[in-house]
Design a protein around this motif. Structure first.
Motif, PDB file in Angstrom:
ATOM      1  N   PRO A  76       0.950  -1.256   0.139  1.00  0.00           N
ATOM      2  CA  PRO A  76       0.037  -0.079  -0.081  1.00  0.00           C
ATOM      3  C   PRO A  76       0.948   1.148  -0.180  1.00  0.00           C
ATOM      4  O   PRO A  76       0.300   2.475  -0.232  1.00  0.00           O
ATOM      5  CB  PRO A  76      -0.773  -0.242   1.076  1.00  0.00           C
ATOM      6  N   TRP A  77       2.269   1.405   0.107  1.00  0.00           N
ATOM      7  CA  TRP A  77       2.868   2.290   0.130  1.00  0.00           C
ATOM      8  C   TRP A  77       3.507   2.865  -1.202  1.00  0.00           C
ATOM      9  O   TRP A  77       4.427   3.883  -1.414  1.00  0.00           O
ATOM     10  CB  TRP A  77       4.155   2.208   1.346  1.00  0.00           C
ATOM     11  N   ARG A  79       3.817   4.760  -4.423  1.00  0.00           N
ATOM     12  CA  ARG A  79       3.223   6.205  -4.836  1.00  0.00           C
ATOM     13  C   ARG A  79       2.305   6.110  -6.004  1.00  0.00           C
ATOM     14  O   ARG A  79       1.179   6.828  -5.856  1.00  0.00           O
ATOM     15  CB  ARG A  79       4.344   7.170  -5.029  1.00  0.00           C
ATOM     16  N   LYS A  82      -1.187   5.052  -4.916  1.00  0.00           N
ATOM     17  CA  LYS A  82      -1.812   5.626  -3.800  1.00  0.00           C
ATOM     18  C   LYS A  82      -2.573   6.568  -4.810  1.00  0.00           C
ATOM     19  O   LYS A  82      -3.836   6.901  -4.458  1.00  0.00           O
ATOM     20  CB  LYS A  82      -1.038   6.488  -2.833  1.00  0.00           C
ATOM     21  N   LYS A  83      -1.948   7.075  -5.731  1.00  0.00           N
ATOM     22  CA  LYS A  83      -2.746   8.131  -6.499  1.00  0.00           C
ATOM     23  C   LYS A  83      -3.824   7.378  -7.424  1.00  0.00           C
ATOM     24  O   LYS A  83      -4.761   8.031  -7.619  1.00  0.00           O
ATOM     25  CB  LYS A  83      -1.473   8.760  -7.723  1.00  0.00           C
ATOM     26  N   MET A  85      -5.416   4.822  -6.529  1.00  0.00           N
ATOM     27  CA  MET A  85      -6.674   4.563  -5.584  1.00  0.00           C
ATOM     28  C   MET A  85      -7.608   5.782  -5.129  1.00  0.00           C
ATOM     29  O   MET A  85      -8.816   5.639  -5.240  1.00  0.00           O
ATOM     30  CB  MET A  85      -6.162   3.878  -4.296  1.00  0.00           C
ATOM     31  N   LYS A  86      -6.894   6.768  -5.272  1.00  0.00           N
ATOM     32  CA  LYS A  86      -7.475   8.209  -5.189  1.00  0.00           C
ATOM     33  C   LYS A  86      -8.428   8.342  -6.192  1.00  0.00           C
ATOM     34  O   LYS A  86      -9.726   8.829  -5.923  1.00  0.00           O
ATOM     35  CB  LYS A  86      -6.817   9.455  -4.794  1.00  0.00           C
TER      36      LYS A  86
END
Length: 114
Positions: A76-77, A79, A82-83, A85-86
């Motif tokens: 989950p870390w 980068r 993360k983008k 998923m947003k």
């Protein structure tokens, strides 16, 4: 070994594994290893995703990506992830509304359409 004994043991093993999966479904859906990289092409094909938290059954924090009925466990870390998923929050598994809340949600949807 006797052929009948081997058959009985095989049937017993299958029965025990199916019973334990039914009784403890979370124990068999945890990610045990995660990938630290993910190609963009793979992200484009994701149908939905879940976030695995560290709790009693699962001992590893991960993002589970579902692609064509396959499951991929990713860190989950990352980068890039993360983008992604947003931007793709709509692909998370949502809880179903029950009873009164479900009726209210349907009424609100009808009002928006009109």
């Amino acid at each position: 070994m006797d052929v009948n004994l081997v058959t009985v043991l095989a049937v017993l093993a299958v029965t025990v594994s199916r019973t334990s999966e039914t009784l403890f479904p979370g124990a068999f859906s945890c990610c045990m290893k995660i990938s630290d990289e993910i190609p963009k092409a793979l992200l484009r094909r994701v149908e939905r995703f879940e976030i695995q938290k560290v709790d009693g059954l699962c001992h590893l924090e991960a993002v589970i990506l579902y692609i064509e009925s396959k499951k991929f466990c990713v860190s989950p870390w990352i980068r890039k992830l993360k983008k992604w998923m947003k931007r793709n929050k709509h692909k998370t598994q949502r809880k179903k509304l029950h009873g009164r809340k479900q009726r209210r949600a349907k009424i609100k949807q009808k009002q928006r359409k009109q």
